[in-house]
Enzyme design. Structure first.
Site, PDB file in Angstrom:
ATOM      1  N   ASP A 326       0.783  -1.138   0.002  1.00 31.79           N
ATOM      2  CA  ASP A 326      -0.114   0.032  -0.070  1.00 31.79           C
ATOM      3  C   ASP A 326       0.803   1.368  -0.072  1.00 31.79           C
ATOM      4  O   ASP A 326       2.111   1.528   0.136  1.00 31.79           O
ATOM      5  CB  ASP A 326      -1.017  -0.027   1.348  1.00 31.79           C
ATOM      6  CG  ASP A 326      -0.307   0.117   2.594  1.00 31.79           C
ATOM      7  OD1 ASP A 326       0.747  -0.892   2.475  1.00 31.79           O
ATOM      8  OD2 ASP A 326      -0.334   0.655   3.531  1.00 31.79           O
ATOM      9  N   GLU A 327       0.207   2.348  -0.403  1.00 28.23           N
ATOM     10  CA  GLU A 327       0.683   3.741  -0.354  1.00 28.23           C
ATOM     11  C   GLU A 327       2.425   3.746  -0.960  1.00 28.23           C
ATOM     12  O   GLU A 327       3.092   4.234  -0.250  1.00 28.23           O
ATOM     13  CB  GLU A 327       0.577   4.166   1.086  1.00 28.23           C
ATOM     14  CG  GLU A 327      -0.863   4.427   1.826  1.00 28.23           C
ATOM     15  CD  GLU A 327      -0.774   4.693   3.151  1.00 28.23           C
ATOM     16  OE1 GLU A 327      -1.592   5.205   3.541  1.00 28.23           O
ATOM     17  OE2 GLU A 327       0.145   4.197   3.905  1.00 28.23           O
TER      18      GLU A 327
END
Length: 530
Positions: A326-327
């Site tokens: 993620d991210e």
């Protein structure tokens, strides 16, 4: 309860629950239970339970060490932990004594995975108690239910109302909590106490977000310098013995431990002890001294990843590992001339394709180690090619229903965490929002619903450590536990409010410092500290 943790000299004042009038009928007896079983029928008889009561085991699984340990624990809970006390004047007269509970376990298979059968059948009638389960993990869930049905009498005894039959099984097979030990270190006592609380709520997945940007507290065997340089200090580290203790302690309670090692982002702590792993960031054509995500380009990255995940596959026996994903910010990759040259050479123009290149190589590497994986939803959102037994973790707020619809329509298994971030706190009864959130509430087809395998409550550690973790998690996570265990039709907030307060008091009686969440109320003996 934690005999293997050292001192047993700590004295807790007796903590036990006061329930509303409990007579031998279904409406009040069911108030004792959390999470609510699939089906239950109660009779009118009442049986006393004295100190001669014993558990007996039969069937192919009778000799299981997991079962033996559970029977010892629950014997202690029955007689060493004060049970719920019925107010004087409302006592039903026992019609007999329950001498034992026969626990029949059909199989000696102790495999614990996404397909494990946790169902059980329980009856206490005709002066006989019977618990049957296919395997030891169903027996564990039934023992918890049995323990919750026992209450205190006005003469300091114990009793149980007649159970014609309880047939019970979980609605979802993935019912978890996520702990974050990178932003703040959680001590071993806190983690093991949390595992106990999970078992009291019939949860079965401990998602251990063990490392992140802030620290690397996992004691790596293969790369000890990452731990030496990436942890806060030498004290805030989980040794191999610590990790093994958590895994074994959890399995003995029917709980899987799925570790998360999040890459290529969230990896700043990794680079402190392993030069060349992270991407050097450039400014005005020169390195600016900062670093970005893991560098996907050099062979040395994949030599490291191969060795590291080979270790993880050996240390953590579960067939799943959470790979994060993620991210991921592309800014540093975009600034780095070596990555720019590599992309030009390989015909890449989109940095999302570079991320895809990284993730696909990592997924292949992990698959070659005979591991399956859980990933955050970005892996699906960015169109990566992933194998069909991947479990996709939906964490982003907003329209999570649309995300669940898309993932399950594509044939992937999904878990939900988006509406269960318990690290966020608010004034009032926020547990109701967690209770109302249903991971199948997106109008999917029957086939799509079959791909919803559960969810987990998360407590991220930016503002949580061992001083407040347990109170932040419990009993708010109990709301999630019932949503994931009980039938979809179990939605009545009024009933749940009575029962979750009872569960809060029960958790305190079992040495879990659970906070009040239903407004003004009390337990007979309040938390006294340690």
């Amino acid at each position: 309860l934690h005999a293997n943790m050292g001192s047993t000299a700590l004295f807790f004042l007796s903590l036990f629950t006061i329930f509303s009038w409990i007579s031998a009928d279904a409406s009040t007896t069911s108030d004792l239970l959390w999470p609510q079983p699939s089906s239950m029928k109660f009779g009118t008889a009442v049986y006393s339970i004295d100190h001669d009561f014993v558990f007996k085991a039969s069937g192919a699984g009778a000799s299981s060490n997991i079962l033996r340990g559970a029977l010892t624990r629950y014997q202690n809970i029955l007689f060493d932990v004060p049970p719920p006390l019925r107010p004087s004047g409302n006592s039903a007269v026992p019609t007999g004594t329950l001498p034992d509970l026969m626990v029949e376990v059909s199989s000696d298979d102790e495999t614990l995975n996404l397909n494990t059968d946790e169902s059980y059948t329980l009856s206490v009638t005709g002066g006989k108690g019977s618990l049957t389960a296919q395997n030891v993990y169903g027996a564990l869930r039934g023992l918890e239910t049995f323990s919750q049905l026992i209450y205190g009498t006005s003469d300091d005894g114990r009793a149980i109302n007649e159970v014609t039959e309880i047939q019970d099984k979980p609605r979802f097979n993935y019912r978890g909590t996520m702990i974050d030990t990178s932003r703040h270190f959680l001590n071993m006592k806190t983690i093991l106490t949390h595992v106990d609380a999970m078992s009291y709520n019939k949860l079965n997945i401990l998602h251990w977000h063990i490392v992140d940007d802030q620290s690397f507290p996992y004691a790596s065997i293969t790369f000890p310098n990452i731990t030496a340089q990436g942890a806060f200090d030498s004290v805030h580290v989980y040794s191999q013995e610590d990790v093994a203790m958590v895994i074994n302690y959890a399995k003995n309670r029917g709980i899987r431990v799925i570790p998360e090692f999040d890459t290529p982002g969230h990896s700043q702590s990794w680079g402190k002890g392993h030069a060349g792993l992270l991407t050097p960031c450039y400014s005005n054509g020169k390195p600016d001294g900062s670093f970005g995500p893991i560098n996907p380009v050099p062979d040395s990255t994949w030599e490291f990843m191969s060795s590291f995940y080979k270790e993880i596959a050996q240390v953590f026996p579960d067939n799943y590992v959470h790979l994060g994903g993620d991210e991921v910010s592309f800014n540093c990759w975009k600034s780095n001339p070596d990555i720019q040259a590599w992309m030009k050479k390989n015909g890449y123009t989109d940095y999302s394709k570079l991320e895809e290149y990284y993730e696909n190589k990592l997924l292949d590497l992990v698959e070659n180690l005979n591991k399956s994986y859980v990933v955050w939803q970005e892996i699906f959102d960015n169109g990566l090619k992933i194998k069909m037994d991947t479990v996709i973790d939906v964490w982003k707020g907003g329209n999570w229903q649309k995300e669940m619809d898309s993932i399950t329509k594509a044939g992937f298994n999904a878990i939900l965490s988006a509406c269960w971030y318990l690290n966020y706190i608010s004034y009032g009864q926020d547990w109701e929002n967690y209770y109302k959130c249903d991971p199948q509430n997106f109008n999917g087809s029957a086939t799509q619903n079959s791909h919803v395998v559960g969810g987990h409550a998360c407590v991220w550690g930016e503002y949580v450590d061992s001083t407040n973790f347990l109170t932040r998690m419990w009993p708010r996570a109990s709301a999630v536990a019932e949503r994931l265990w009980s039938p979809q039709s179990v939605t009545d907030i009024g009933s749940a409010s009575v029962r979750i307060h009872n569960q809060k008091c029960r958790l305190m009686s079992r040495r879990i410092p659970a906070e009040p969440i239903t407004g003004p109320n009390y337990c007979v003996y309040e938390w006294s500290g340690e």
